[in-house]
Scaffold this motif. Structure first.
Motif, mmCIF file in Angstrom:
data_model
loop_
_atom_site.group_PDB
_atom_site.id
_atom_site.type_symbol
_atom_site.label_atom_id
_atom_site.label_comp_id
_atom_site.label_asym_id
_atom_site.label_seq_id
_atom_site.Cartn_x
_atom_site.Cartn_y
_atom_site.Cartn_z
ATOM 1 N N MET A 239 7.871 50.791 13.682
ATOM 2 C CA MET A 239 7.243 50.862 11.779
ATOM 3 C C MET A 239 6.732 52.338 11.305
ATOM 4 N N GLN A 240 6.051 52.700 10.065
ATOM 5 C CA GLN A 240 5.647 54.228 9.274
ATOM 6 C C GLN A 240 4.252 53.326 9.033
ATOM 7 N N HIS A 241 3.733 54.342 9.526
ATOM 8 C CA HIS A 241 1.952 53.790 9.174
ATOM 9 C C HIS A 241 1.553 54.807 8.298
ATOM 10 N N PRO A 242 0.716 54.573 7.453
ATOM 11 C CA PRO A 242 0.088 55.823 7.032
ATOM 12 C C PRO A 242 -1.345 55.222 7.266
ATOM 13 N N GLY B 256 -6.010 45.825 13.567
ATOM 14 C CA GLY B 256 -6.614 45.975 14.491
ATOM 15 C C GLY B 256 -5.948 47.445 14.651
ATOM 16 N N MET B 257 -5.182 48.460 13.904
ATOM 17 C CA MET B 257 -4.893 49.857 13.958
ATOM 18 C C MET B 257 -6.166 50.078 12.736
ATOM 19 N N MET B 258 -7.127 50.036 13.824
ATOM 20 C CA MET B 258 -8.140 50.769 12.986
ATOM 21 C C MET B 258 -9.491 51.583 13.741
ATOM 22 N N HIS C 10 -7.728 54.896 9.825
ATOM 23 C CA HIS C 10 -7.367 53.230 9.570
ATOM 24 C C HIS C 10 -5.571 53.710 9.229
ATOM 25 N N CYS C 11 -4.460 52.505 9.071
ATOM 26 C CA CYS C 11 -3.966 51.943 8.771
ATOM 27 C C CYS C 11 -3.795 51.954 7.741
ATOM 28 N N HIS C 12 -3.009 52.289 7.052
ATOM 29 C CA HIS C 12 -3.616 51.896 5.252
ATOM 30 C C HIS C 12 -2.589 50.584 5.039
ATOM 31 N N LEU C 13 -1.989 50.010 5.867
ATOM 32 C CA LEU C 13 -0.967 49.019 5.657
ATOM 33 C C LEU C 13 -2.408 47.806 6.059
ATOM 34 N N LEU C 14 -2.303 46.906 4.455
ATOM 35 C CA LEU C 14 -3.420 46.202 4.979
ATOM 36 C C LEU C 14 -3.747 45.137 5.920
ATOM 37 N N TYR C 15 -2.455 44.898 6.625
ATOM 38 C CA TYR C 15 -2.541 44.012 7.785
ATOM 39 C C TYR C 15 -2.098 44.123 8.520
ATOM 40 N N HIS C 16 -2.094 45.479 9.028
ATOM 41 C CA HIS C 16 -2.108 46.802 10.415
ATOM 42 C C HIS C 16 -3.303 46.483 10.172
ATOM 43 N N MET C 17 -3.914 46.958 9.209
ATOM 44 C CA MET C 17 -5.603 47.479 9.895
ATOM 45 C C MET C 17 -6.395 46.223 9.996
#
Ligand SMILES: [Cu+2]
Length: 600
Positions: free
Chosen positions: A531-534, A591-593, A581-588
C-alpha cells in the motif's frame, strides 16, 4: 472572542441541510464559487453556497458540534465546525499570534491539530501527546505565533472525527509578497465522505479488508498479459499474487464503493464552482483532507503550474496532472481562457470514482467530465528495486510475502542479493522485529526512492505528471548541516489482518523515537507493504532528500509508494512529544504511528 465581522458568511454559509439533491446525489448547494479575492479585506462574495465560510484575523472561536448532513441523498450525522462541513477556512498572517478558542459540543472528547504548522507541542492538538484533549462542554484555547506562510489545513486528531467532517483549510498569508503573481484564488479542499459511521467502517475494514476490492482479473487479462510478458512470466506473476493473498487491484483499502468524493464539501453532482475572468491568473490551493483517499487531479484544457508544496515555495513546475497524497497541499497557478468552463477532475487512485468541481466565468456552467482511467494494476515491479525490467520479479523473491504462509515473515530475507541488478547492493536490512512477526505479511527489496516515478496508474498516460523529483524547494537547505545520524524505519503491515505498524511494532507497544534537541538527523523510510502511505511528522519539517542524499524538497508529509525507500532530513528544533504516523486515518488507528520525543 468573536469572528471578524467584516468577513461575510461567517456562520458557515454552506448549510448542508439546505441542499437539494439530484438523482440521489446531493448537489452541495448551488454552484457559486467562493472567489477569495487577493486581499482578505475584500474577500469573498456575500452570497454563496458550496465551500466553507472564510474567517480572518487573530481571534477565532470554533464550535465543534454534531449536525445532520445530506451528501448522498440520505441524511446522516456529521461533525461540523460552526455548523459548516468542511470547517471554516481560517486565514492567518505570518508573524501574527493567533488565539483560537475551540468549544466542544460533542458527547465525545475532541481536538484540533494544525497540520504542518510549527508551534509549541502543547498547542499541537494530539490527545495523549500534546494535551488531554477537549472534554465535552469544555473550551480549549490555542495560542501560538505563526513562523511560516502557505496553504495548510486543520483536523481532529480524536477517534474518527476527521472522517465525519472535522477538517478545514488553513491559509497563512506571507509577510513578503509571494514570488509569483495571481489575480484571484480558490481553495480546493478534497475529501472523502461516507454515510457509514466511521467507527463501523473501521470495524468493517478490519474484518473484511477486501470489501471494496472485489474485482477479479479475467481470463482476457491473463491472455493479454501472457501475450505481452510470456506465459511463464505471467503464471509466475499470478502465482506470486496468489501466495500474497491479495489481488493486484488493491490500490486502496476503501474506495468509491464506500466513499463519495467531495470538493469543498460538494459531491460531484453539486459541482462546486470557482469563478474566474478570462485572462486572470488563478491560484488554486489544493488540499487533500481525506481520511483514506489519494487523488489524481487534472483540469482538462489547462496547464497547471505548481508553485508550492505543503505550504512551501518550490521552483515552478508545469504539469497536466498531479497525484495528491492524503494530507498534502499543492498551490497551483492556472490561466483559464478560451472556454467558459473547465472541469477540475480528481479521480481516486484506484479509479473507482472522482471528485469534481468547475472553474467558470459564471455560476451554473459545466464542462465535460473525463472518463476515469483504466484501473491500474500493481505489478511485482512496484515492490522491487528495478522498475519495469525483468529483474523486477527477482526482486520479490526475498520478500516473505512471496514465501510465507500464515506465520508471517520467517527470516530476514531482504538483505539477500538476488544478483538481478546492481541496485541490490542497496537492498534494505530489515529490522529484526519484522522476523517471524505475525503482523508482517511481506517485505520488499525496495532500495530506490523512485522520486521520478509518476506512480501507479500514472506512468505513460500521455500527460505530464508531477513527481517529487520535479519539485525543488525555492530555497537552499535552511539548516545546512549534514545529518549527524540516520534512523531507518520500515512501513509494515498485514493485509488480511488490516494490521499496520512501523518495523512490525504497532503504536501501542512501541517505544518513543528519541531525538536530541537541535540535532540534524536523517530519517530513512522503507515501504515493506503493497500500500501507499503518506507519512507525517508533527512539529518539524521533513526535508526530503534527492537520490544522492542532498536537500531537495521541504515537506510536512512524505508520500511512500509501495516498494520505495525515501530519506529526509529533520532538524529537531521543537522540544516535546510529537506524533509521527501514516496519515491514512485507519492505518494510524491500526498502529502505523510512533511518538517522537525531542529532548534536551
Ligand atoms: Cu498507511
Amino acid at each position: 472572542m468573536k469572528y471578524d465581522d467584516s468577513t461575510p458568511g461567517r456562520l458557515g454559509a454552506f448549510r448542508p441541510t439546505r441542499r437539494q439533491f439530484v438523482t440521489g446525489l446531493a448537489t452541495g448547494g448551488a454552484a457559486l464559487g467562493l472567489g477569495l479575492a487577493r486581499a482578505p479585506a475584500s474577500a469573498g462574495t456575500p452570497a454563496r453556497r458550496g465551500g466553507a465560510a472564510l474567517v480572518t484575523g487573530t481571534e477565532f472561536a470554533l464550535d465543534i458540534g454534531a449536525m445532520p448532513v445530506d451528501i448522498t441523498g440520505r441524511t446522516r450525522p456529521a461533525i461540523t465546525v460552526n455548523d459548516s462541513l468542511p470547517a471554516p477556512t481560517l486565514r492567518w498572517r505570518e508573524g501574527d499570534t493567533v488565539t483560537v478558542r475551540v468549544r466542544n459540543r460533542l458527547r465525545d472528547m475532541t481536538s484540533i491539530h494544525w497540520h504542518g504548522i510549527l508551534l509549541p507541542s502543547n498547542m499541537d492538538g494530539v490527545p495523549g501527546l500534546s494535551f488531554n484533549g477537549i472534554a465535552p462542554g469544555e473550551t480549549f484555547q490555542y495560542r501560538f505565533q505563526l513562523k511560516q506562510s502557505g496553504t495548510y489545513w486543520y483536523h481532529s486528531h480524536s477517534l474518527f472525527q476527521e472522517q465525519a467532517g472535522l477538517y478545514g483549510a488553513l491559509i497563512v498569508d506571507p509577510r513578503e509578497p509571494a514570488p509569483y503573481h495571481y489575480d484571484r484564488e480558490h481553495v480546493v479542499l478534497l475529501s472523502d465522505w461516507t454515510d457509514l459511521d466511521p467507527a463501523a467502517l473501521y470495524r468493517r475494514t478490519k474484518k473484511m479488508p477486501e470489501h471494496d476490492n472485489y474485482y477479479q482479473r479475467t481470463l482476457v487479462d491473463f491472455v493479454r498479459d501472457a501475450r505481452r510478458d510470456g506465459l511463464a512470466e505471467t503464471i509466475a506473476d499470478r502465482g506470486m499474487w496468489g501466495r500474497m493473498r491479495m489481488t493486484p487491484t488493491d490500490i486502496s483499502d476503501i474506495n468509491a464503493h464506500t466513499y463519495t468524493y467531495l470538493v469543498n464539501g460538494a459531491a460531484p453532482a453539486g459541482n462546486w464552482t470557482g469563478l474566474f475572468k478570462p485572462g486572470e491568473k488563478v491560484l488554486l490551493r489544493f488540499i487533500n483532507g481525506s481520511a483514506m483517499s489519494y487523488f489524481d487531479v487534472r483540469i482538462p484544457g489547462l496547464k497547471m503550474t505548481v508553485v508550492a508544496a505543503d505550504g512551501q515555495y518550490i521552483h515552478p513546475v508545469s504539469v497536466d496532472e498531479f497525484r495528491i497524497a492524503v494530507a498534502e497541499t499543492f498551490d497551483v497557478l492556472v490561466e483559464p481562457m478560451g472556454q467558459d468552463a473547465f472541469t477540475i477532475f480528481a479521480q481516486d487512485m484506484g479509479r473507482t470514482g472522482y471528485a469534481r468541481g468547475t472553474l467558470a466565468v459564471r455560476d451554473g456552467l459545466a464542462a465535460p467530465i473525463p472518463s476515469r482511467d483504466p484501473r491500474p494494476l500493481l505489478t511485482m515491479a512496484d515492490m522491487a528495486h528495478d522498475m519495469g525490467g525483468h529483474g523486477a520479479h527477482k526482486g520479490m523473491e526475498g520478500g516473505c510475502g512471496a514465501m510465507m504462509g500464515e506465520g508471517g515473515c520467517g527470516a530476514n530475507m531482504g538483505a539477500m542479493d538476488h544478483g538481478a541488478h546492481g541496485a541490490t547492493s542497496n537492498a534494505p536490512n530489515h529490522p529484526a522485529s519484522e522476523a517471524g512477526n505475525p503482523l508482517v505479511d511481506m517485505q520488499s527489496s525496495a532500495s530506490e526512492p523512485k522520486l521520478d516515478d509518476p506512480g501507479i496508474g500514472l506512468r505513460d498516460n500521455g500527460r505530464q505528471v508531477l513527481t517529487y523529483g520535479a519539485m525543488h524547494s525555492l530555497f537552499e537547505d535552511p539548516d545546512g548541516r549534514e545529518p549527524g545520524r540516520t534512523v531507518e524505519l520500515h512501513l509494515t503491515g498485514h493485509m488480511e489482518k488490516f494490521a499496520w505498524s512501523f518495523d512490525g511494532i504497532p503504536f501501542a507497544s512501541a517505544e518513543p523515537l528519541r531525538l536530541k534537541y537541535g540535532e540534524r538527523m536523517r530519517m530513512v523510510l522503507v515501504n515493506d507493504t503493497m500500500m501507499q502511505h503518506p507519512i507525517h511528522l508533527h512539529g518539524v519539517w521533513s526535508d526530503l532528500e534527492d537520490a544522492d542524499g542532498g536537500f531537495h524538497l521541504r515537506k510536512h508529509t512524505i508520500d511512500m509508494p509501495p516498494g520505495t525507500r525515501r530519506s529526509y532530513r529533520v532538524r529537531a528544533d521543537a522540544l516535546g512529544r510529537w506524533a509521527f504516523h501514516c496519515h491514512l486515518l485507519y492505518h494510524m488507528e491500526a498502529g502505523m504511528m510512533r511518538e517522537v520525543r525531542i529532548e534536551a
